[in-house]
Motif scaffolding. Structure first.
Motif, PDB file in Angstrom:
ATOM      1  N   ILE A   5       3.768  11.180   0.325  1.00 43.35           N
ATOM      2  CA  ILE A   5       2.896  10.016  -0.225  1.00 43.35           C
ATOM      3  C   ILE A   5       1.752  10.560  -1.051  1.00 43.35           C
ATOM      4  CG2 ILE A   5       1.649   9.966   2.028  1.00 43.35           C
ATOM      5  CD1 ILE A   5       1.721   6.858   1.487  1.00 43.35           C
ATOM      6  N   GLY A   6       1.410   9.716  -1.839  1.00 39.36           N
ATOM      7  CA  GLY A   6       0.217  10.245  -2.699  1.00 39.36           C
ATOM      8  C   GLY A   6      -0.055   9.349  -3.576  1.00 39.36           C
ATOM      9  N   SER A   7      -1.532   9.366  -4.199  1.00 35.42           N
ATOM     10  CA  SER A   7      -1.859   8.351  -5.168  1.00 35.42           C
ATOM     11  C   SER A   7      -2.958   9.114  -6.238  1.00 35.42           C
ATOM     12  CB  SER A   7      -2.755   7.224  -4.276  1.00 35.42           C
ATOM     13  OG  SER A   7      -3.916   7.861  -3.890  1.00 35.42           O
ATOM     14  N   ASP A   8      -3.390   8.100  -7.026  1.00 33.36           N
ATOM     15  CA  ASP A   8      -4.463   8.435  -7.865  1.00 33.36           C
ATOM     16  C   ASP A   8      -5.692   7.664  -7.227  1.00 33.36           C
ATOM     17  OD1 ASP A   8      -4.352   5.802  -8.550  1.00 33.36           O
ATOM     18  OD2 ASP A   8      -4.150   6.051 -10.751  1.00 33.36           O
ATOM     19  N   HIS A   9      -6.776   7.404  -8.026  1.00 29.61           N
ATOM     20  CA  HIS A   9      -8.045   6.965  -7.381  1.00 29.61           C
ATOM     21  C   HIS A   9      -7.981   5.592  -7.169  1.00 29.61           C
ATOM     22  CE1 HIS A   9      -8.288   7.050 -11.685  1.00 29.61           C
ATOM     23  NE2 HIS A   9      -9.106   6.073 -11.674  1.00 29.61           N
ATOM     24  N   ARG A  10      -7.183   5.024  -7.926  1.00 31.68           N
ATOM     25  CA  ARG A  10      -6.898   3.487  -8.024  1.00 31.68           C
ATOM     26  C   ARG A  10      -6.024   3.141  -6.772  1.00 31.68           C
ATOM     27  NH1 ARG A  10      -5.355   1.513 -13.918  1.00 31.68           N
ATOM     28  NH2 ARG A  10      -5.048  -0.449 -12.830  1.00 31.68           N
ATOM     29  N   GLY A  11      -5.104   3.916  -6.295  1.00 33.12           N
ATOM     30  CA  GLY A  11      -4.323   3.726  -5.204  1.00 33.12           C
ATOM     31  C   GLY A  11      -4.917   4.507  -3.943  1.00 33.12           C
ATOM     32  N   PHE A  12      -5.973   5.167  -3.853  1.00 34.31           N
ATOM     33  CA  PHE A  12      -6.549   5.923  -2.824  1.00 34.31           C
ATOM     34  C   PHE A  12      -6.545   5.262  -1.665  1.00 34.31           C
ATOM     35  CE2 PHE A  12      -9.693   7.896  -0.373  1.00 34.31           C
ATOM     36  CZ  PHE A  12      -9.212   9.158  -0.163  1.00 34.31           C
ATOM     37  N   ARG A  13      -7.299   4.168  -1.572  1.00 35.47           N
ATOM     38  CA  ARG A  13      -7.461   3.232  -0.367  1.00 35.47           C
ATOM     39  C   ARG A  13      -6.168   2.861   0.291  1.00 35.47           C
ATOM     40  NH1 ARG A  13     -11.638  -1.527   0.579  1.00 35.47           N
ATOM     41  NH2 ARG A  13     -11.149  -1.261  -1.806  1.00 35.47           N
ATOM     42  N   LEU A  14      -5.148   2.332  -0.527  1.00 35.42           N
ATOM     43  CA  LEU A  14      -4.100   2.017   0.005  1.00 35.42           C
ATOM     44  C   LEU A  14      -3.060   3.000   0.464  1.00 35.42           C
ATOM     45  CD1 LEU A  14      -2.253  -0.578   0.364  1.00 35.42           C
ATOM     46  CD2 LEU A  14      -1.294  -0.055  -1.983  1.00 35.42           C
ATOM     47  N   LYS A  15      -3.328   4.089  -0.279  1.00 38.90           N
ATOM     48  CA  LYS A  15      -2.642   5.350   0.193  1.00 38.90           C
ATOM     49  C   LYS A  15      -3.132   5.729   1.758  1.00 38.90           C
ATOM     50  CE  LYS A  15      -3.752   9.193  -0.122  1.00 38.90           C
ATOM     51  NZ  LYS A  15      -4.129  10.634   0.192  1.00 38.90           N
ATOM     52  N   GLN A  16      -4.159   5.716   1.912  1.00 40.61           N
ATOM     53  CA  GLN A  16      -4.804   5.967   3.252  1.00 40.61           C
ATOM     54  C   GLN A  16      -4.364   5.290   4.303  1.00 40.61           C
ATOM     55  OE1 GLN A  16      -5.693   9.244   2.234  1.00 40.61           O
ATOM     56  NE2 GLN A  16      -7.817   9.108   3.305  1.00 40.61           N
ATOM     57  N   GLU A  17      -4.466   3.759   3.945  1.00 36.11           N
ATOM     58  CA  GLU A  17      -3.995   2.971   4.779  1.00 36.11           C
ATOM     59  C   GLU A  17      -2.440   2.948   5.259  1.00 36.11           C
ATOM     60  OE1 GLU A  17      -5.643  -0.584   2.688  1.00 36.11           O
ATOM     61  OE2 GLU A  17      -7.469  -0.492   3.903  1.00 36.11           O
ATOM     62  N   LEU A  18      -1.637   3.183   4.053  1.00 33.40           N
ATOM     63  CA  LEU A  18      -0.318   3.263   4.518  1.00 33.40           C
ATOM     64  C   LEU A  18       0.050   4.648   5.312  1.00 33.40           C
ATOM     65  CD1 LEU A  18       1.342   2.078   1.000  1.00 33.40           C
ATOM     66  CD2 LEU A  18       1.308   0.872   3.345  1.00 33.40           C
ATOM     67  N   HIS A  19      -0.675   5.670   4.691  1.00 32.89           N
ATOM     68  CA  HIS A  19      -0.330   6.725   5.583  1.00 32.89           C
ATOM     69  C   HIS A  19      -0.765   6.563   7.125  1.00 32.89           C
ATOM     70  CE1 HIS A  19      -1.626  10.794   7.268  1.00 32.89           C
ATOM     71  NE2 HIS A  19      -0.892  11.035   6.342  1.00 32.89           N
ATOM     72  N   ALA A  20      -1.735   6.061   7.315  1.00 34.90           N
ATOM     73  CA  ALA A  20      -1.959   5.671   8.889  1.00 34.90           C
ATOM     74  C   ALA A  20      -0.916   4.888   9.566  1.00 34.90           C
ATOM     75  CB  ALA A  20      -3.339   4.753   8.851  1.00 34.90           C
ATOM     76  N   TYR A  21      -0.466   3.993   8.625  1.00 34.12           N
ATOM     77  CA  TYR A  21       0.561   3.032   9.172  1.00 34.12           C
ATOM     78  C   TYR A  21       1.787   3.817   9.414  1.00 34.12           C
ATOM     79  CZ  TYR A  21       4.367  -0.336   8.880  1.00 34.12           C
ATOM     80  OH  TYR A  21       5.414  -1.175   9.179  1.00 34.12           O
ATOM     81  N   LEU A  22       2.033   4.887   8.526  1.00 31.98           N
ATOM     82  CA  LEU A  22       3.564   5.466   8.501  1.00 31.98           C
ATOM     83  C   LEU A  22       3.397   6.463   9.853  1.00 31.98           C
ATOM     84  CD1 LEU A  22       4.282   5.907   4.974  1.00 31.98           C
ATOM     85  CD2 LEU A  22       5.725   4.563   6.670  1.00 31.98           C
ATOM     86  N   LYS A  23       2.153   7.167  10.136  1.00 38.10           N
ATOM     87  CA  LYS A  23       1.768   8.126  10.842  1.00 38.10           C
ATOM     88  C   LYS A  23       2.043   7.328  12.227  1.00 38.10           C
ATOM     89  CE  LYS A  23      -0.830  11.856  12.032  1.00 38.10           C
ATOM     90  NZ  LYS A  23      -2.149  12.709  11.628  1.00 38.10           N
ATOM     91  N   GLU A  24       1.466   6.342  12.381  1.00 41.44           N
ATOM     92  CA  GLU A  24       1.647   5.414  13.684  1.00 41.44           C
ATOM     93  C   GLU A  24       3.023   5.027  13.979  1.00 41.44           C
ATOM     94  OE1 GLU A  24       0.388   0.938  14.498  1.00 41.44           O
ATOM     95  OE2 GLU A  24      -1.478   2.342  14.310  1.00 41.44           O
ATOM     96  N   LYS A  25       3.988   4.831  12.956  1.00 37.73           N
ATOM     97  CA  LYS A  25       5.264   4.472  13.416  1.00 37.73           C
ATOM     98  C   LYS A  25       6.209   5.825  13.616  1.00 37.73           C
ATOM     99  CE  LYS A  25       5.601   0.004  12.299  1.00 37.73           C
ATOM    100  NZ  LYS A  25       6.464  -0.879  12.975  1.00 37.73           N
ATOM    101  N   TYR A  27       6.707   8.373  11.474  1.00 35.76           N
ATOM    102  CA  TYR A  27       7.240   9.114  10.237  1.00 35.76           C
ATOM    103  C   TYR A  27       7.065  10.360   9.921  1.00 35.76           C
ATOM    104  CZ  TYR A  27       9.787   4.381   9.171  1.00 35.76           C
ATOM    105  OH  TYR A  27      10.530   3.405   9.332  1.00 35.76           O
ATOM    106  N   PRO A  28       7.878  11.332   9.793  1.00 35.66           N
ATOM    107  CA  PRO A  28       7.504  12.573   9.317  1.00 35.66           C
ATOM    108  C   PRO A  28       6.883  12.733   7.905  1.00 35.66           C
ATOM    109  CG  PRO A  28       9.908  12.700   9.326  1.00 35.66           C
ATOM    110  CD  PRO A  28       9.408  11.233   9.844  1.00 35.66           C
TER     111      PRO A  28
END
Length: 152
Positions: A5-25, A27-28
């Motif tokens: 998973i990755g993003s540019d600056h415009r997607g940074f906050r959403l990436k951080q939130e999706l990362h936390a969501y996927l990690k909680e679920k 996923y590797p």
């Protein structure tokens, strides 16, 4: 299946939130960055990094890339042989891209996708398997032939 998973600056906050969501679920997951918000970063860099990872083993790796419109990262990812990237505007669209096209990279438009919708899109995309139907296999073969002829 490994997820990058990755993003540019415009997607940074959403990436951080999706990362936390996927990690909680459970996923590797590999966060390809950025680690910090940087208004001067460029979406082609992160999209190419993730597409490179997925292209190394398209059947075993998935990528999620996020920028403002989703289109820039989508264009970059689809330049890599073996990568089939789709823009996920809805969960149904993302599921169709997996079912019909066996996509392995999902692009998300941070400027237009609220977190709850993004979570639903990502979850549906990850949960959907490729159908393997003959017509879809035939079309993917044609795409592979085009790649072989034009990207040597």
């Amino acid at each position: 299946m490994l997820i990058y998973i990755g993003s540019d600056h415009r997607g940074f906050r959403l990436k951080q939130e999706l990362h936390a969501y996927l990690k909680e679920k459970g996923y590797p997951l590999f966060d390809q960055g950025p680690a910090d918000y940087d208004v001067n970063d460029d979406y082609p860099d992160i999209a190419a990094q993730i597409a490179t990872e997925v292209a190394e083993s398209p059947a075993d790796k998935r990528g999620i890339i996020i920028c403002g419109s989703g289109e820039g990262v989508l264009i970059v990812a689809n330049k890599f042989r073996g990568v089939r990237a789709a823009l996920g505007d809805t969960a149904e669209q993302a599921a169709a891209s997996r079912n019909d096209d066996d996509t392995n990279v999902l692009a998300i438009a941070a400027d237009f996708t609220p977190l709850d919708v993004a979570k639903a899109i990502v979850q549906k995309w990850l949960d959907t398997q490729f159908s393997g139907e003959e017509r879809h296999l035939r079309r993917l073969k044609k795409i592979a032939d085009i790649e072989a002829a034009h990207f040597q």
